[in-house]
Design a protein around this motif. Structure first.
Motif, PDB file in Angstrom:
ATOM      1  N   HIS A 342       0.856  -1.189   0.000  1.00 57.87           N
ATOM      2  CA  HIS A 342       0.000   0.000   0.000  1.00 57.87           C
ATOM      3  C   HIS A 342       0.881   1.224   0.000  1.00 57.87           C
ATOM      4  O   HIS A 342       2.065   1.156   0.329  1.00 57.87           O
ATOM      5  CB  HIS A 342      -0.902  -0.013   1.237  1.00 57.87           C
ATOM      6  CG  HIS A 342      -0.152  -0.281   2.525  1.00 57.87           C
ATOM      7  ND1 HIS A 342       0.466   0.697   3.248  1.00 57.87           N
ATOM      8  CD2 HIS A 342       0.116  -1.448   3.174  1.00 57.87           C
ATOM      9  CE1 HIS A 342       1.056   0.155   4.306  1.00 57.87           C
ATOM     10  NE2 HIS A 342       0.871  -1.147   4.285  1.00 57.87           N
ATOM     11  N   HIS A 349      -1.371   3.560   5.982  1.00 55.34           N
ATOM     12  CA  HIS A 349      -2.030   3.232   4.707  1.00 55.34           C
ATOM     13  C   HIS A 349      -2.408   4.591   4.137  1.00 55.34           C
ATOM     14  O   HIS A 349      -3.469   5.130   4.442  1.00 55.34           O
ATOM     15  CB  HIS A 349      -3.293   2.396   4.924  1.00 55.34           C
ATOM     16  CG  HIS A 349      -3.018   0.987   5.344  1.00 55.34           C
ATOM     17  ND1 HIS A 349      -4.026   0.094   5.605  1.00 55.34           N
ATOM     18  CD2 HIS A 349      -1.858   0.310   5.554  1.00 55.34           C
ATOM     19  CE1 HIS A 349      -3.498  -1.074   5.955  1.00 55.34           C
ATOM     20  NE2 HIS A 349      -2.184  -0.964   5.941  1.00 55.34           N
ATOM     21  N   GLU A 391       5.190  -6.206   0.838  1.00 58.96           N
ATOM     22  CA  GLU A 391       4.910  -7.084   1.974  1.00 58.96           C
ATOM     23  C   GLU A 391       4.241  -8.406   1.578  1.00 58.96           C
ATOM     24  O   GLU A 391       3.068  -8.632   1.891  1.00 58.96           O
ATOM     25  CB  GLU A 391       4.080  -6.369   3.043  1.00 58.96           C
ATOM     26  CG  GLU A 391       2.835  -5.649   2.597  1.00 58.96           C
ATOM     27  CD  GLU A 391       2.094  -5.032   3.788  1.00 58.96           C
ATOM     28  OE1 GLU A 391       1.823  -5.755   4.749  1.00 58.96           O
ATOM     29  OE2 GLU A 391       1.784  -3.829   3.730  1.00 58.96           O
TER      30      GLU A 391
HETATM   31  N1  GLY Z   1       0.302  -2.913   9.340  1.00 63.38           N
HETATM   32  C1  GLY Z   1      -0.569  -3.395   8.431  1.00 63.38           C
HETATM   33  C2  GLY Z   1       0.065  -3.460   7.149  1.00 63.38           C
HETATM   34  O1  GLY Z   1       1.183  -3.884   7.028  1.00 63.38           O
HETATM   35  O2  GLY Z   1      -0.473  -3.036   6.181  1.00 63.38           O
END
Ligand code: GLY
Ligand code: MN
Ligand code: MN
Length: 462
Positions: A342, A349, A391
């Protein structure tokens, strides 16, 4: 902090809007269990971006047509000074960020009423706090339940264009947040031993953020049950043979964020089965950074990373069949039911409150409703100056495995008999923060948190 920039940003915003007024309600103090016992104050990020004032009770107004800016708020009283100490006046705060006009909050209603009498458009972003909704209801005479319908799409789109491309001073702040994140994660690695309670490590790393005068950029996720994606329960005692997943970041005093995840073996040595899965996630993580560059869509990067995951799982016998077809069908989402990353900036975010469809997607790149891909918050074409998270993860979620197996989901791509033997595995996620550069991308933060098996085992056994 970046005082000269706020005026430039307001001018840039004005140049993207046709007519009317823009209201930026700042946040108020948020009571926890009684009015004077408040949560740590967090200013609204768009208010911070355009007005830079980190105080509760302020409202900024931009007049698109006249070119004038306004700050509404009340000066502190003697009672406030006795309890809180001296505070800058609203006029001085306005002047510090080159806002030409300031007035008490009571004037705001009259000011907006006059604009409404003249039928001028009044733009506002989607409110997310209920006190802000009540304030807008009173100013605009729009019922709270109707406010969402009247938010300004023109304003949302203009703000997204500006906030998406980070200025050098913003990147420096994010790097500061990353440096605190480095200390949080390396500390968690050193403390991760059998018999230690998760909440102890979570508390220590949250304290590291606090020790910089900052705070967490979101509630720390730290668990030996990493297969639960956002596990805020820190009640377990760490057991040898488990993996501890820590997803945590800091927010600097100037409100820029970091967001990192590492997954480490309790006690400091990966088992060979853990290494097999871990190395697939490392390959996914590295693939994303190799692929990310201006002009590439993050959705394509996500899909390519999913192919690396599916290929790795096929090599281990958990998946089968054609990898491209498996990913196109969404079979890999059993193991990675979330998106690759994101936007990140003033919000962890970034701008999520403005609507993900406007932040992560555009006319060219549309969101998907396929399980897994539907959770990709950012899909659109990358530009130099974007900051995003990389991620990937691989999780074994017993309830999801049971459901898919019972429903015979993707039996042509999934070897359920083998997958069954991984139901006690937990989950792995690895997350870094990435800046899109002119010709590629780079990790943010002066020091890279240990990532490879050797790097992780080495710091845990120092
Ligand atoms: N901390 C939530 C994420 O990594 O988006
Ligand atoms: Mn995270
Ligand atoms: Mn993240």
């Amino acid at each position: 902090m970046f005082n000269a920039n706020y005026q430039k940003r307001r001018e840039a915003l004005r140049s993207k809007m046709a007519h009317g007024l823009i209201i930026f309600p700042g946040n108020n103090e948020a009571p926890c269990n009684y009015p004077d016992n408040t949560y740590k104050f967090r200013q609204d990020s768009s208010f911070l971006y355009f007005f830079g004032i980190n105080q509760p009770g302020m409202t900024g107004v931009i007049d698109i047509d006249s070119g004038e800016d306004y700050l509404f708020g009340d000066d502190v009283t003697m009672d406030d000074i006795i309890w809180m100490g001296p505070q800058p006046s609203v006029k001085d705060m306005a002047a510090s960020v080159h806002v030409g006009h300031s007035a008490p909050t009571g004037e705001l209603k009259k000011f907006i009423a006059e604009a409404r009498r003249q039928n001028r458009p009044i733009h506002y972003l989607p409110p997310y706090r209920h006190d802000t909704m009540l304030c807008l209801e009173e100013l605009l005479d729009i019922r709270v339940a109707e406010l969402k319908k009247h938010v300004s799409l023109e304003l949302i789109k203009a703000v997204v264009v500006l906030r998406s491309v980070k200025e050098p001073c913003e990147i420096e702040e994010i790097e500061r947040a990353c440096d605190i994140g480095y200390e949080m994660h390396t500390t968690a690695m050193r403390l991760c031993k059998p018999g230690v309670k998760e909440q102890y490590i979570a508390g220590v790393i949250d304290g590291i953020a606090a020790s910089y005068g900052s705070m967490n950029s979101f509630a720390t996720i730290l668990s030996q049950n990493g297969e639960t994606l956002h596990n805020h329960n820190h009640g377990n005692i760490l057991e040898a043979g488990k993996l501890m997943l820590t997803d945590a970041g800091a927010e600097t005093v100037n409100n820029y964020c970091s967001d990192f995840t590492r997954t480490v073996p309790v006690g400091g040595r990966f088992t060979s089965r853990q290494k097999d899965i871990y190395n697939i996630v490392v390959a996914c993580h590295d693939h994303a950074i190799d692929f990310a560059r201006p002009g590439q869509t993050w959705k394509e990067v996500h899909i390519n990373v999913c192919k690396v995951l599916a290929q790795g799982l096929k090599d281990l016998g958990l998946m089968k069949g054609n990898v491209d077809e498996a990913v196109a069908a969404g079979a890999h989402a059993l193991f990675m039911p979330h998106g690759l990353g994101h936007m990140m900036g003033l919000d962890v975010h970034d701008m999520e409150g403005l609507g993900q469809i406007y932040v992560g997607y555009d006319d060219e790149t549309r969101p998907s409703d396929q399980f897994g891909l539907a959770s990709l918050r950012m899909g659109r074409r990358l530009q130099e100056g974007f900051v995003i998270t990389d991620e990937p993860g691989c999780y074994f979620i017993p309830a999801l495995i049971d459901k898919w197996r019972a429903e015979k989901m993707f039996t042509e791509f999934l070897n359920y008999d083998v997958i069954e033997t991984f139901k006690d595995f937990g989950g792995i996620r690895l997350e870094d923060d990435v800046l899109i550069t002119a010709d590629g991308s780079r990790f943010l933060g002066q020091k890279h948190i240990p990532l490879t098996v050797d790097e992780v085992e080495s710091i845990m056994n120092e």
